[in-house]
Design an enzyme around this catalytic site. Sequence first.
Site, PDB file in Angstrom:
ATOM      1  CB  THR A 103      -0.946   0.036   1.210  1.00 48.98           C
ATOM      2  OG1 THR A 103      -0.174  -0.060   2.418  1.00 48.98           O
ATOM      3  CG2 THR A 103      -1.941  -1.119   1.144  1.00 48.98           C
TER       4      THR A 103
ATOM      5  CE1 TYR B 293      14.199  -4.556   7.908  1.00 44.16           C
ATOM      6  CE2 TYR B 293      16.502  -3.945   7.643  1.00 44.16           C
ATOM      7  CZ  TYR B 293      15.237  -4.101   7.118  1.00 44.16           C
ATOM      8  OH  TYR B 293      15.016  -3.805   5.789  1.00 44.16           O
TER       9      TYR B 293
END
Length: 264
Positions: free
Chosen positions: A16, A154
């Site tokens: 998105t 991460y």
Amino acid sequence: MIIDLSGKRAIVTGSTAGIGLAIAQGLVQAGAEVVVTGRTALAVDRAIAAIHAAWPAAQVRGVAADLATPDGAQTLIAAYPEADILVNNLGIYEAKPLLELDDADWERFFQVNVLSAARLSRHYASGMKERGWGRLQFVSSESAINIPTEMVHYGVSKAALQALSRGYAKELAGTGVTANAILPGPTATENVHAFLAPLAAERGISVEEMSARFVAEKRPSSLLGRFASPQEVAHLAVYVASEQASATTGAALRVEGGIVETPF
């Protein structure tokens, strides 16, 4: 080179905004039917509207679901049980000192960054194999190789994702299905802007100047010397999704501006 993905369905997770949206836009331009995904219907509708505004004839669909969960993955699979191209772009990041990371932090990053891709790839790769054609992509990061001290969790999750990509490439060898990892470097997305904004405020400088300082201070080996645009990353993803990339599989394809010092 003319890339034509007409007749192909592509699913792009986390699409998105940012890199995911840019990849969805690139695939639409190449003629693919694209399924945009996000956690809320509002975000999905906005992304679809943005794509249609630029390409009114685009074949673009949407699914709102939390793909980091089994239920969310099943929602997507129920709506679109088959795909020719799966781009596992969904991911999260944050800066947090290594010694402050607890089990919940590690669990959250692996659920979103690794298990979401493993779960969806397991389903869609089976259909690709049966049909004799498919493209699996895993959006990793240069941080998988160049582990950042400010967000080790991460980097570790992205290294795991890269390993998963290689595993799928081996499993699907000779089937007509390829699997590759895409390794972006610092990229100028909306989320990165939000990440840099408080750092810029602390120093009393603009976000643009903070971006330049971030590259100089945190990624000093960068040859590009700046953040890449989402479109620059998307160009590589669209090529890897193409028929022309049929001999590219099992690769960790870097679009990180030369940050990583090793040539392999």
